[in-house]
Design a protein around this motif. Structure first.
Motif, PDB file in Angstrom:
ATOM      1  N   THR A 287       5.445   8.996   1.188  1.00 41.59           N
ATOM      2  CA  THR A 287       6.761   8.859   1.825  1.00 41.59           C
ATOM      3  C   THR A 287       6.718   9.335   3.271  1.00 41.59           C
ATOM      4  N   ASP A 288       6.014  10.437   3.523  1.00 38.53           N
ATOM      5  CA  ASP A 288       5.890  10.939   4.899  1.00 38.53           C
ATOM      6  C   ASP A 288       5.205   9.922   5.789  1.00 38.53           C
ATOM      7  N   ASP A 289       4.125   9.309   5.263  1.00 40.79           N
ATOM      8  CA  ASP A 289       3.422   8.289   6.044  1.00 40.79           C
ATOM      9  C   ASP A 289       4.360   7.125   6.372  1.00 40.79           C
ATOM     10  N   LEU A 290       5.158   6.734   5.376  1.00 44.33           N
ATOM     11  CA  LEU A 290       6.056   5.602   5.553  1.00 44.33           C
ATOM     12  C   LEU A 290       7.118   5.892   6.603  1.00 44.33           C
ATOM     13  N   THR A 291       7.751   7.053   6.494  1.00 48.44           N
ATOM     14  CA  THR A 291       8.843   7.375   7.417  1.00 48.44           C
ATOM     15  C   THR A 291       8.346   7.603   8.841  1.00 48.44           C
ATOM     16  N   LYS A 292       7.080   7.960   8.994  1.00 46.93           N
ATOM     17  CA  LYS A 292       6.522   8.084  10.341  1.00 46.93           C
ATOM     18  C   LYS A 292       6.337   6.719  10.995  1.00 46.93           C
ATOM     19  N   ARG A 293       6.041   5.718  10.158  1.00 50.37           N
ATOM     20  CA  ARG A 293       5.750   4.384  10.686  1.00 50.37           C
ATOM     21  C   ARG A 293       6.985   3.490  10.772  1.00 50.37           C
ATOM     22  N   LEU A 294       7.998   3.788   9.957  1.00 53.50           N
ATOM     23  CA  LEU A 294       9.192   2.951   9.921  1.00 53.50           C
ATOM     24  C   LEU A 294      10.421   3.785  10.223  1.00 53.50           C
ATOM     25  N   MET A 295      11.351   3.213  10.948  1.00 52.76           N
ATOM     26  CA  MET A 295      12.635   3.863  11.179  1.00 52.76           C
ATOM     27  C   MET A 295      13.585   3.471  10.064  1.00 52.76           C
TER      28      MET A 295
ATOM     29  N   PRO B 232       0.822  -1.224   0.000  1.00 53.19           N
ATOM     30  CA  PRO B 232       0.000   0.000   0.000  1.00 53.19           C
ATOM     31  C   PRO B 232       0.849   1.264   0.000  1.00 53.19           C
ATOM     32  N   LEU B 233       1.675   1.421  -1.045  1.00 49.39           N
ATOM     33  CA  LEU B 233       2.596   2.556  -1.127  1.00 49.39           C
ATOM     34  C   LEU B 233       2.472   3.232  -2.479  1.00 49.39           C
ATOM     35  N   ASP B 234       2.584   4.561  -2.495  1.00 53.04           N
ATOM     36  CA  ASP B 234       2.665   5.235  -3.785  1.00 53.04           C
ATOM     37  C   ASP B 234       4.099   5.114  -4.310  1.00 53.04           C
ATOM     38  N   GLY B 235       4.335   5.623  -5.527  1.00 49.41           N
ATOM     39  CA  GLY B 235       5.642   5.449  -6.162  1.00 49.41           C
ATOM     40  C   GLY B 235       6.813   5.962  -5.340  1.00 49.41           C
ATOM     41  N   PRO B 236       6.780   7.233  -4.889  1.00 51.19           N
ATOM     42  CA  PRO B 236       7.900   7.750  -4.093  1.00 51.19           C
ATOM     43  C   PRO B 236       8.096   6.981  -2.782  1.00 51.19           C
ATOM     44  N   ALA B 237       6.996   6.560  -2.166  1.00 51.36           N
ATOM     45  CA  ALA B 237       7.121   5.805  -0.912  1.00 51.36           C
ATOM     46  C   ALA B 237       7.761   4.446  -1.168  1.00 51.36           C
ATOM     47  N   ARG B 238       7.416   3.843  -2.295  1.00 52.47           N
ATOM     48  CA  ARG B 238       8.018   2.558  -2.650  1.00 52.47           C
ATOM     49  C   ARG B 238       9.533   2.717  -2.827  1.00 52.47           C
ATOM     50  N   ASP B 239       9.939   3.797  -3.515  1.00 49.75           N
ATOM     51  CA  ASP B 239      11.365   4.068  -3.693  1.00 49.75           C
ATOM     52  C   ASP B 239      12.043   4.286  -2.347  1.00 49.75           C
ATOM     53  N   ALA B 240      11.364   4.992  -1.456  1.00 47.94           N
ATOM     54  CA  ALA B 240      11.928   5.258  -0.129  1.00 47.94           C
ATOM     55  C   ALA B 240      12.115   3.965   0.652  1.00 47.94           C
ATOM     56  N   LEU B 241      11.185   3.018   0.484  1.00 50.89           N
ATOM     57  CA  LEU B 241      11.305   1.731   1.170  1.00 50.89           C
ATOM     58  C   LEU B 241      12.550   0.983   0.708  1.00 50.89           C
ATOM     59  N   LEU B 242      12.789   1.020  -0.610  1.00 50.77           N
ATOM     60  CA  LEU B 242      13.984   0.360  -1.137  1.00 50.77           C
ATOM     61  C   LEU B 242      15.249   1.008  -0.591  1.00 50.77           C
ATOM     62  N   GLU B 243      15.245   2.331  -0.487  1.00 51.01           N
ATOM     63  CA  GLU B 243      16.409   3.040   0.055  1.00 51.01           C
ATOM     64  C   GLU B 243      16.654   2.662   1.514  1.00 51.01           C
ATOM     65  N   MET B 244      15.573   2.445   2.262  1.00 51.99           N
ATOM     66  CA  MET B 244      15.708   2.118   3.678  1.00 51.99           C
ATOM     67  C   MET B 244      16.448   0.808   3.890  1.00 51.99           C
ATOM     68  N   ALA B 245      16.345  -0.101   2.923  1.00 52.64           N
ATOM     69  CA  ALA B 245      16.993  -1.411   3.072  1.00 52.64           C
ATOM     70  C   ALA B 245      18.504  -1.313   2.980  1.00 52.64           C
ATOM     71  N   ASP B 246      19.028  -0.254   2.365  1.00 46.50           N
ATOM     72  CA  ASP B 246      20.470  -0.004   2.291  1.00 46.50           C
ATOM     73  C   ASP B 246      21.229  -1.199   1.704  1.00 46.50           C
ATOM     74  N   GLY B 247      20.692  -1.771   0.609  1.00 43.50           N
ATOM     75  CA  GLY B 247      21.396  -2.838  -0.101  1.00 43.50           C
ATOM     76  C   GLY B 247      21.276  -4.213   0.516  1.00 43.50           C
ATOM     77  N   ASP B 248      20.473  -4.364   1.578  1.00 47.66           N
ATOM     78  CA  ASP B 248      20.335  -5.631   2.301  1.00 47.66           C
ATOM     79  C   ASP B 248      18.990  -6.258   1.942  1.00 47.66           C
ATOM     80  N   GLY B 249      19.027  -7.368   1.205  1.00 43.51           N
ATOM     81  CA  GLY B 249      17.792  -8.013   0.771  1.00 43.51           C
ATOM     82  C   GLY B 249      16.965  -8.533   1.928  1.00 43.51           C
ATOM     83  N   ARG B 250      17.618  -9.109   2.943  1.00 44.75           N
ATOM     84  CA  ARG B 250      16.884  -9.621   4.100  1.00 44.75           C
ATOM     85  C   ARG B 250      16.191  -8.484   4.835  1.00 44.75           C
TER      86      ARG B 250
END
Length: 436
Positions: free
Chosen positions: A227-235, A189-207
Motif C-alpha cells: 500500500t505504501d508503494d502504491l500511494t507513493k506512485r499514485l495520488m 503487481p499488488l498485494d492484497g491490502p494494496a489492491r484494496d487501496a486501489l479500489l478505494e482510490m477510485a471512489d466509486g467511479d468505474g472509469r
C-alpha cells in the motif's frame, strides 16, 4: 486459461485502445452494479420485456455506466444511436440532429438520442426537445450528475422517467478489476491490502478505476507492491464535492440529521467530509448554530452560546486550528437533549398571524397616553400582574373574539422539562381564574 495472467502473454492489436473502451459491455447483462435499474423487475427490465421503452433521464455520479447503458438500450431496441454533449452542442447542431432523425424515421428507423450533461442546456434548449419527443422523432435518454428536480424543465421531466444510478461499491469495483486483469492478460503487481487501496482510490467511479489500473499495469514491478508503494506512485482521487451542487446539499443534510439523531461520530464524519472537500468553515459555523436553534432549542439554552463561542473562536484562531472549536460544538449539539417545541410554536404562530390578519389587541392591554384614548376605553380593566396574589393575573392577551391559541408545547427532555412544569402551572392558574 493457464496463461491468463502470464506476464509475457502477447497483447492484441486492440491493446492500444484505452482500457475503459476495451471493457465496454456488449450487452446489458454485463453492466456492473446497476441491478436496481437493469434487473428483471426494475423499471428498465420491465420496459424491455414489454417492448415499450420511454424517454429516460439517468441521474448518477460519473463513471457508473450512463453512456454504456444508453448505447446498449439502442442496440436492444434496434434504434439508431446518436450521442451529443450539452457542453459542446448548440442550437444549430441540435437542428441537424433533429432533421437527421426525421429523415431516419421516414425511412423506418427510430433514433435514440443520448444527451450527456443534459442539465447544461438552458430552458429554451430543453424545450426544443419536446416536439420531437412527442411526435416520436427521437427517444431521449439524458444523463446528468445533478438533481433533475432542480436542473431540468418540468415539461421534460413529465415526458421522461428518471432512473437513479448509484456509485459502484467495492464489490462492483473488484469485479471490474478482475475483468481488467483478464483483458490485460496478467494480474496487477499488488498485494492484497494494496489492491484494496486501489479500489478505494477510485471512489466509486468505474472509469477512474480503469484509468488507475492502466497506470499500475504499465509499471515494471519485479515484486508485488505494498500500500505504501502504491500511494507513493499514485495520488488519491479527490473526493467528489461541489460546494454549489448536489453534494453540498446532500452532505449538509447528512450532517444536520446526524446531529438531530444524537450521533456525534456520524456528525464528525460528515463535518470532516465537507471540510476536506473545501467547504467554508464559516458556512458550517452558521449551520451548526442553526442546528442549536432548530433542534436543541430550549431543551438546552446553553447550546446556542456554545455554538456562538465556537464560531468566535474560529474567527480568532483561523484554519486549521479553529475547526476544532466547531467540531467541539458539533459534539455538544449531538449529545444535547433535543426539542423543536419553540420552533414548531413559532411556525404555528406565524400561520395564525397570517390567518387573523389585522385583528387589534384587546383594549385593556393598550396604553392610553391621551384623554381621548382613555375615553375610548384603552387600558380600562387592565390587571397589573405584579399586584396579583401570585404575580399572575390570568387576563386574555389575544384579540377579542379569537380563540386562545396554543403554539408552544415543551417536551419532557432537558431544561424544557422545567419549562413544561411552568407552562402547566400557568395553565392551571389561568383555568382557576376563568372559573372565578
Amino acid at each position: 486459461m493457464a496463461d491468463l495472467f502470464d506476464a509475457g502473454a502477447a497483447e492484441s492489436p486492440a491493446a492500444s485502445r484505452p482500457l475503459a473502451d476495451r471493457l465496454r459491455p456488449d450487452k446489458l447483462a454485463d453492466v456492473i452494479g446497476q441491478d436496481q435499474v437493469l434487473g428483471p423487475e426494475s423499471p428498465l427490465g420491465i420496459m424491455l420485456a414489454s417492448g415499450s421503452l420511454s424517454s429516460l433521464i439517468f441521474w448518477g455520479p460519473p463513471g457508473v455506466g450512463k453512456t454504456t447503458i444508453a448505447r446498449l438500450l439502442a442496440d436492444e431496441t434496434d434504434l439508431h444511436f446518436v450521442q451529443i454533449s450539452a457542453i459542446f452542442t448548440g442550437v444549430p447542431e441540435l437542428r441537424k440532429v433533429f432533421e437527421a432523425a426525421k429523415i431516419r424515421r421516414q425511412n423506418g428507423k427510430g433514433t435514440l438520442l443520448f444527451v450527456d450533461e443534459i442539465h447544461r442546456f438552458n430552458k429554451a434548449q430543453q424545450d426544443g426537445f419536446l416536439p420531437h419527443m412527442e411526435d416520436g422523432t427521437i427517444l431521449l435518454v439524458g444523463a446528468t450528475t445533478e438533481n433533475p428536480s432542480f436542473e431540468l424543465n418540468a415539461a421534460v421531466l413529465s415526458r421522461a422517467q428518471v432512473l437513479m444510478l448509484k456509485r459502484l461499491d467495492l464489490k462492483d469495483l473488484a469485479l471490474l478489476a478482475q475483468r481488467a486483469e483478464q483483458e490485460l492478460g496478467r494480474a496487477l503487481p499488488l498485494d492484497g491490502p494494496a489492491r484494496d487501496a486501489l479500489l478505494e482510490m477510485a471512489d466509486g467511479d468505474g472509469r477512474a478505476l480503469l484509468n488507475l489500473i492502466e497506470q499500475v499495469a504499465a509499471w515494471d514491478a519485479p515484486t508485488k507492491l505494498s500500500t505504501d508503494d502504491l500511494t507513493k506512485r499514485l495520488m488519491k482521487r479527490a473526493a467528489k464535492y461541489d460546494k454549489s451542487g448536489d453534494e453540498h446539499y446532500n452532505l449538509i443534510s447528512a450532517l444536520h440529521k446526524s446531529v438531530r439523531g444524537s450521533d456525534p461520530d456520524a456528525a464528525l464524519y460528515w463535518f470532516a467530509r465537507m471540510l476536506t472537500g473545501g467547504e467554508d468553515p464559516r458556512y458550517l459555523a452558521r449551520r451548526i448554530t442553526r442546528m442549536a436553534v432548530e433542534d436543541i432549542g430550549l431543551a438546552d439554552p446553553q447550546a446556542q452560546a456554545v455554538c456562538l463561542q465556537s464560531w468566535e473562536t474560529y474567527e480568532r484562531l483561523g484554519s486549521p486550528e479553529g475547526e476544532l472549536a466547531l467540531a467541539q460544538a458539533l459534539v455538544y449539539l449531538a449529545l444535547a437533549p433535543k426539542s423543536n417545541g419553540a420552533y414548531v410554536g413559532y411556525k404555528a404562530a406565524i400561520a395564525a398571524a397570517k390567518k387573523t390578519g389585522s385583528e387589534p389587541p384587546p383594549a385593556h392591554i393598550l396604553n392610553a397616553p391621551t384623554s381621548l384614548m382613555k375615553e375610548q376605553g384603552f387600558g380600562a380593566g387592565y390587571a397589573y400582574d405584579h399586584d396579583a396574589e401570585d404575580g399572575f393575573s390570568g387576563q386574555n392577551y389575544f384579540p377579542d373574539g379569537m380563540k386562545r391559541g396554543v403554539y408552544y408545547t415543551p417536551v419532557d427532555r432537558g431544561f424544557e422539562r422545567e419549562l413544561k412544569k411552568r407552562v402547566d402551572y400557568f395553565a392551571g392558574l389561568r383555568a382557576k381564574r376563568a372559573k372565578n
